[in-house]
Design a protein around this motif. Sequence first.
Motif, PDB file in Angstrom:
ATOM      1  N   THR A  37       0.786  -1.339  -0.046  1.00  0.00           N
ATOM      2  CA  THR A  37      -0.022   0.065   0.087  1.00  0.00           C
ATOM      3  C   THR A  37       0.846   1.276   0.028  1.00  0.00           C
ATOM      4  OG1 THR A  37      -0.236  -0.084   2.284  1.00  0.00           O
ATOM      5  CG2 THR A  37      -1.842  -1.091   1.062  1.00  0.00           C
ATOM      6  N   SER A  38       1.988   1.152   0.631  1.00  0.00           N
ATOM      7  CA  SER A  38       2.906   2.329   0.494  1.00  0.00           C
ATOM      8  C   SER A  38       3.352   2.660  -0.774  1.00  0.00           C
ATOM      9  CB  SER A  38       4.301   2.192   1.419  1.00  0.00           C
ATOM     10  OG  SER A  38       4.878   1.113   0.996  1.00  0.00           O
ATOM     11  N   LEU A  39       3.282   2.127  -1.495  1.00  0.00           N
ATOM     12  CA  LEU A  39       3.699   2.329  -3.128  1.00  0.00           C
ATOM     13  C   LEU A  39       2.689   2.672  -4.085  1.00  0.00           C
ATOM     14  CD1 LEU A  39       5.928  -0.905  -3.905  1.00  0.00           C
ATOM     15  CD2 LEU A  39       6.650   1.470  -3.484  1.00  0.00           C
ATOM     16  N   LEU A  40       1.245   2.792  -3.407  1.00  0.00           N
ATOM     17  CA  LEU A  40       0.264   3.174  -4.125  1.00  0.00           C
ATOM     18  C   LEU A  40      -0.249   4.531  -4.101  1.00  0.00           C
ATOM     19  CD1 LEU A  40      -1.880  -0.180  -3.470  1.00  0.00           C
ATOM     20  CD2 LEU A  40      -0.810   0.542  -5.629  1.00  0.00           C
ATOM     21  N   PRO A  41      -0.815   5.322  -5.005  1.00  0.00           N
ATOM     22  CA  PRO A  41      -1.412   6.599  -4.644  1.00  0.00           C
ATOM     23  C   PRO A  41      -2.807   6.608  -3.809  1.00  0.00           C
ATOM     24  CG  PRO A  41      -1.947   5.944  -6.903  1.00  0.00           C
ATOM     25  CD  PRO A  41      -1.004   4.877  -6.539  1.00  0.00           C
ATOM     26  N   ALA A  42      -3.079   7.850  -3.109  1.00  0.00           N
ATOM     27  CA  ALA A  42      -4.036   7.830  -2.432  1.00  0.00           C
ATOM     28  C   ALA A  42      -5.364   7.522  -3.227  1.00  0.00           C
ATOM     29  CB  ALA A  42      -4.352   9.175  -1.899  1.00  0.00           C
ATOM     30  N   GLY A  43      -6.332   6.926  -2.760  1.00  0.00           N
ATOM     31  CA  GLY A  43      -7.528   6.361  -3.533  1.00  0.00           C
ATOM     32  C   GLY A  43      -7.279   5.166  -4.808  1.00  0.00           C
ATOM     33  N   ALA A  44      -6.140   4.769  -4.774  1.00  0.00           N
ATOM     34  CA  ALA A  44      -5.783   3.593  -5.723  1.00  0.00           C
ATOM     35  C   ALA A  44      -6.860   2.694  -6.175  1.00  0.00           C
ATOM     36  CB  ALA A  44      -4.296   3.074  -5.510  1.00  0.00           C
ATOM     37  N   ARG A  45      -6.855   2.321  -7.221  1.00  0.00           N
ATOM     38  CA  ARG A  45      -7.763   1.244  -7.619  1.00  0.00           C
ATOM     39  C   ARG A  45      -7.005  -0.377  -7.424  1.00  0.00           C
ATOM     40  NH1 ARG A  45      -9.706   0.225 -12.847  1.00  0.00           N
ATOM     41  NH2 ARG A  45     -11.412  -0.777 -11.829  1.00  0.00           N
ATOM     42  N   ILE A  46      -7.518  -1.266  -6.528  1.00  0.00           N
ATOM     43  CA  ILE A  46      -6.860  -2.379  -6.185  1.00  0.00           C
ATOM     44  C   ILE A  46      -7.846  -3.387  -6.768  1.00  0.00           C
ATOM     45  CG2 ILE A  46      -5.923  -3.876  -4.375  1.00  0.00           C
ATOM     46  CD1 ILE A  46      -5.109  -1.386  -2.795  1.00  0.00           C
ATOM     47  N   LEU A  47      -7.197  -4.466  -7.280  1.00  0.00           N
ATOM     48  CA  LEU A  47      -7.979  -5.820  -7.199  1.00  0.00           C
ATOM     49  C   LEU A  47      -7.413  -6.635  -6.507  1.00  0.00           C
ATOM     50  CD1 LEU A  47      -9.672  -7.882  -8.917  1.00  0.00           C
ATOM     51  CD2 LEU A  47      -7.885  -8.201 -10.400  1.00  0.00           C
ATOM     52  N   ASP A  48      -8.098  -7.278  -5.487  1.00  0.00           N
ATOM     53  CA  ASP A  48      -7.938  -8.521  -4.655  1.00  0.00           C
ATOM     54  C   ASP A  48      -8.119  -9.770  -5.402  1.00  0.00           C
ATOM     55  OD1 ASP A  48      -7.284 -10.409  -2.657  1.00  0.00           O
ATOM     56  OD2 ASP A  48      -8.552  -9.297  -1.115  1.00  0.00           O
ATOM     57  N   LEU A  49      -7.305 -10.374  -6.016  1.00  0.00           N
ATOM     58  CA  LEU A  49      -7.382 -11.423  -7.118  1.00  0.00           C
ATOM     59  C   LEU A  49      -7.247 -12.724  -6.082  1.00  0.00           C
ATOM     60  CD1 LEU A  49      -7.698 -12.338 -10.008  1.00  0.00           C
ATOM     61  CD2 LEU A  49      -5.216 -12.584 -10.031  1.00  0.00           C
ATOM     62  N   GLY A  50      -8.674 -13.452  -5.865  1.00  0.00           N
ATOM     63  CA  GLY A  50      -8.387 -14.930  -5.142  1.00  0.00           C
ATOM     64  C   GLY A  50      -8.626 -14.081  -3.887  1.00  0.00           C
ATOM     65  N   CYS A  51      -9.753 -13.215  -3.623  1.00  0.00           N
ATOM     66  CA  CYS A  51      -9.868 -12.703  -2.267  1.00  0.00           C
ATOM     67  C   CYS A  51     -10.187 -13.521  -0.985  1.00  0.00           C
ATOM     68  CB  CYS A  51     -10.802 -11.479  -2.521  1.00  0.00           C
ATOM     69  SG  CYS A  51     -12.499 -11.986  -2.901  1.00  0.00           S
ATOM     70  N   GLY A  52     -10.688 -14.839  -1.410  1.00  0.00           N
ATOM     71  CA  GLY A  52     -10.969 -15.566  -0.280  1.00  0.00           C
ATOM     72  C   GLY A  52     -12.415 -14.960   0.640  1.00  0.00           C
ATOM     73  N   PRO A  53     -12.401 -14.742   1.712  1.00  0.00           N
ATOM     74  CA  PRO A  53     -13.485 -14.229   2.623  1.00  0.00           C
ATOM     75  C   PRO A  53     -13.395 -13.048   2.714  1.00  0.00           C
ATOM     76  CG  PRO A  53     -11.972 -15.351   4.243  1.00  0.00           C
ATOM     77  CD  PRO A  53     -11.302 -15.620   2.833  1.00  0.00           C
ATOM     78  N   GLY A  54     -12.458 -12.227   2.117  1.00  0.00           N
ATOM     79  CA  GLY A  54     -12.594 -10.830   1.959  1.00  0.00           C
ATOM     80  C   GLY A  54     -11.842  -9.798   2.925  1.00  0.00           C
ATOM     81  N   HIS A  55     -11.137 -10.472   3.777  1.00  0.00           N
ATOM     82  CA  HIS A  55     -10.522  -9.586   4.901  1.00  0.00           C
ATOM     83  C   HIS A  55      -9.492  -8.723   4.236  1.00  0.00           C
ATOM     84  CE1 HIS A  55      -8.119 -13.332   4.233  1.00  0.00           C
ATOM     85  NE2 HIS A  55      -7.328 -12.682   5.206  1.00  0.00           N
ATOM     86  N   TRP A  56      -8.843  -9.148   3.434  1.00  0.00           N
ATOM     87  CA  TRP A  56      -7.969  -8.029   2.859  1.00  0.00           C
ATOM     88  C   TRP A  56      -8.474  -6.947   1.979  1.00  0.00           C
ATOM     89  CZ3 TRP A  56      -3.527  -7.768   4.964  1.00  0.00           C
ATOM     90  CH2 TRP A  56      -2.654  -8.994   5.420  1.00  0.00           C
ATOM     91  N   ALA A  57      -9.481  -7.295   1.203  1.00  0.00           N
ATOM     92  CA  ALA A  57     -10.202  -6.259   0.478  1.00  0.00           C
ATOM     93  C   ALA A  57     -10.872  -5.337   1.272  1.00  0.00           C
ATOM     94  CB  ALA A  57     -11.367  -6.997  -0.438  1.00  0.00           C
TER      95      ALA A  57
END
Length: 199
Positions: A37-57
């Motif tokens: 996340t430190s390498l991403l701009p504010a409000g960046a668009r992220i894809l959680d690929l294989g997100c499982g139960p969604g905790h990282w998303a």
Amino acid sequence: MSDRQTLEVYTEAAQAYADGFARADDSFHDPDFEAFTSLLPAGARILDLGCGPGHWAARFKAKGFEVSAMDASAGMAALAKSDFGIDVEVAAFEALESGNGFDGVWANFSLLHAPRADLPGHLARIHRALNPGGIFHIGMKLGDSEGRDKLGRFYAYYSEDELKNLLKDAGFSVTRSRRGNGQGLAGGVETYVILTAHG
């Protein structure tokens, strides 16, 4: 991931997986989350690929990012919705399209369920889905084979150097790596590697 037997295991064990990982103190992966996340701009668009139960998303969303989530398991997608309010596209890795304009793709121990022969194509699709210079996080288990674990899930294992070469071939530049040991759903402790790369 579209292996039927693997999906059936996750459907049956979705709640147990969520209880053990999504709701547990997963602080040992905090450095990886921060590195990504430190390498991403504010409000960046992220894809959680294989997100499982969604905790990282959910963590990405709480940090102010625009989050898309994809998983091949309908059971996992249902938990992501009920537990975290995350809408998940139920689809296999092959469904990822080019030109999605993602600033980051997070594939945390999901691509290890793809056959070794398919990984180069998946990495190429991820590269095309990222904006130029986009950030890719991948977590994989170390080894040199593929096969099923005692629960029946399909796994493909790689050496760290092999993964780095595959990422390079797909157009990525690896900027960070970290190894660790963790206990999974099947109960065994295995060594893993986390790689962060720029597209």
